[in-house]
Scaffold this active site. Structure first.
Site, PDB file in Angstrom:
ATOM      1  N   MET A  11       6.656  -6.286   9.702  1.00  0.00           N
ATOM      2  CA  MET A  11       7.694  -5.474  10.331  1.00  0.00           C
ATOM      3  C   MET A  11       8.516  -6.258  11.360  1.00  0.00           C
ATOM      4  SD  MET A  11       7.281  -2.820   8.568  1.00  0.00           S
ATOM      5  CE  MET A  11       8.258  -1.523   9.322  1.00  0.00           C
ATOM      6  N   ARG A  12       8.739  -7.527  11.105  1.00  0.00           N
ATOM      7  CA  ARG A  12       9.567  -8.358  11.988  1.00  0.00           C
ATOM      8  C   ARG A  12      10.717  -8.948  11.190  1.00  0.00           C
ATOM      9  NH1 ARG A  12       7.990  -7.366  17.284  1.00  0.00           N
ATOM     10  NH2 ARG A  12       5.744  -7.069  17.248  1.00  0.00           N
ATOM     11  N   ASN A  33      10.361  -9.762   0.036  1.00  0.00           N
ATOM     12  CA  ASN A  33      10.024  -8.630   0.909  1.00  0.00           C
ATOM     13  C   ASN A  33       9.983  -7.348   0.090  1.00  0.00           C
ATOM     14  OD1 ASN A  33       9.673  -7.194   3.398  1.00  0.00           O
ATOM     15  ND2 ASN A  33      11.827  -6.565   3.281  1.00  0.00           N
ATOM     16  N   HIS A  55      10.725  -3.259   0.426  1.00  0.00           N
ATOM     17  CA  HIS A  55      11.400  -2.314   1.312  1.00  0.00           C
ATOM     18  C   HIS A  55      11.215  -0.891   0.770  1.00  0.00           C
ATOM     19  CE1 HIS A  55      14.169  -0.899   4.294  1.00  0.00           C
ATOM     20  NE2 HIS A  55      14.737  -0.168   3.354  1.00  0.00           N
TER      21      HIS A  55
HETATM   22  C1  GAR Z   1       5.277  -0.252   3.050  1.00  0.00           C
HETATM   23  O1  GAR Z   1       5.735   1.054   2.781  1.00  0.00           O
HETATM   24  C2  GAR Z   1       6.429  -1.223   3.006  1.00  0.00           C
HETATM   25  O2  GAR Z   1       7.413  -0.906   2.062  1.00  0.00           O
HETATM   26  C3  GAR Z   1       6.998  -1.108   4.402  1.00  0.00           C
HETATM   27  O3  GAR Z   1       5.862  -0.993   5.246  1.00  0.00           O
HETATM   28  C4  GAR Z   1       4.800  -0.369   4.509  1.00  0.00           C
HETATM   29  C5  GAR Z   1       3.593  -1.258   4.631  1.00  0.00           C
HETATM   30  O4  GAR Z   1       2.453  -0.655   4.094  1.00  0.00           O
HETATM   31  N1  GAR Z   1       7.778  -2.253   4.761  1.00  0.00           N
HETATM   32  C6  GAR Z   1       8.864  -2.193   5.514  1.00  0.00           C
HETATM   33  O5  GAR Z   1       9.298  -1.164   5.974  1.00  0.00           O
HETATM   34  C7  GAR Z   1       9.530  -3.544   5.754  1.00  0.00           C
HETATM   35  N2  GAR Z   1      10.729  -3.358   6.501  1.00  0.00           N
HETATM   36  P1  GAR Z   1       1.144  -1.485   3.836  1.00  0.00           P
HETATM   37  O6  GAR Z   1       0.821  -2.239   5.126  1.00  0.00           O
HETATM   38  O7  GAR Z   1       0.117  -0.448   3.524  1.00  0.00           O
HETATM   39  O8  GAR Z   1       1.411  -2.417   2.701  1.00  0.00           O
END
Ligand code: GAR
Length: 241
Positions: free
Chosen positions: A135-136, A157, A159
């Site tokens: 998340m960075r 990545n 999203h």
């Molecule tokens: C996931 O939904 C991913 O798409 C999102 O964080 C979550 C991580 O879940 N990523 C973002 O928003 C990136 N900007 P996880 O740790 O269970 O894989």
């Protein structure tokens, strides 16, 4: 059998996408091995998932670095090869006219953290870096030190929305609040903007009238766990051609 690619992973949290990739590697469903898992946050569950699979792990504590930078940044804290002008001219996170002290602080603190990531990561033989719920935002300082071959992308990545709709930090939340009837997820390469890089794959799902935000997240994650390994395999196929 196709040659396996070496994948580095970065996470920030629970790591369910990381788990899907670990499982795909362990069952030989994809031609990949995970060589490390790094986190920007200590103690997250994703680190335990990696350790359980005997993957080496590390933490670069972004929150701690940012706290320390708030007390003041000396030039000697910055990486030796940090070039603010170059980074400012490349970044596509904000309009250059909107660059203010806050943005410059952001680019400097991120470069300090990113140098720490690079110092650890570059010791590994890695074909692809996979952001699995990291998340960075990564800045050109970091991106240019991974994408060293012009025109070739090496950072992926995932999203939680159908890009180019709803970039940013809350893809499923934004999809829900907009009242969309279709949601989805996207795997894309990282470029200098936020969630703007070339799209590798997408999956969609229907949103029913009575679905809550939690329902959307559940439906979305199931699609993410299918999509990410498929996109990593696409990358492996492109190297093995
Ligand atoms: C996931 O939904 C991913 O798409 C999102 O964080 C979550 C991580 O879940 N990523 C973002 O928003 C990136 N900007 P996880 O740790 O269970 O894989």
């Amino acid at each position: 059998m196709a040659k396996k690619i070496n994948v580095g992973t970065l996470i920030s949290g629970g790591g369910t996408n990381l788990q899907a990739i670990i499982d795909a590697c362990l069952t030989d469903s994809i031609d990949a091995d995970i060589v490390f898992t790094g986190s920007d946050t200590p103690g997250v569950k994703g680190l335990q998932r990696a350790q359980k699979a005997n993957i080496s792990t590390f933490v670069v504590d972004y929150a701690e670095i940012i706290r320390s930078c708030k007390k003041g940044i000396n030039d000697k804290d910055l990486p030796l090869d940090f070039d603010l002008e170059k980074i400012v001219s490349k970044q596509q996170l904000v309009e250059t006219s909107a660059l203010n002290e806050q943005m410059i602080f952001f680019l400097k603190t991120r470069a300090i953290a990113e140098r720490k990531l690079l110092d650890i990561m570059l010791a590994y033989d890695m074909d692809l870096l996979v952001l699995a719920g990291f998340m960075r935002v990564l800045t050109p300082y970091f991106i240019d030190r991974i994408n060293t071959e012009p025109g070739s992308y090496k950072i992926m990545n995932i999203h939680p929305a159908l890009l180019p709709s709803f970039p940013g930090t809350d893809g499923y939340g934004d999809t829900f609040r907009y009242g969309c009837k279709i949601g989805g997820c996207t795997v894309h390469y990282i470029d200098y903007g936020e969630d703007t890089g070339p799209i590798i794959g997408q999956k969609a799902f229907e949103i029913e009238d009575n679905d809550t935000l939690d329902d959307i997240k559940k439906k979305g994650l199931i699609k993410e766990w299918e999509l990410y390994p498929q996109c990593i395999q696409k990358f492996a196929d492109s190297l093995n051609r």
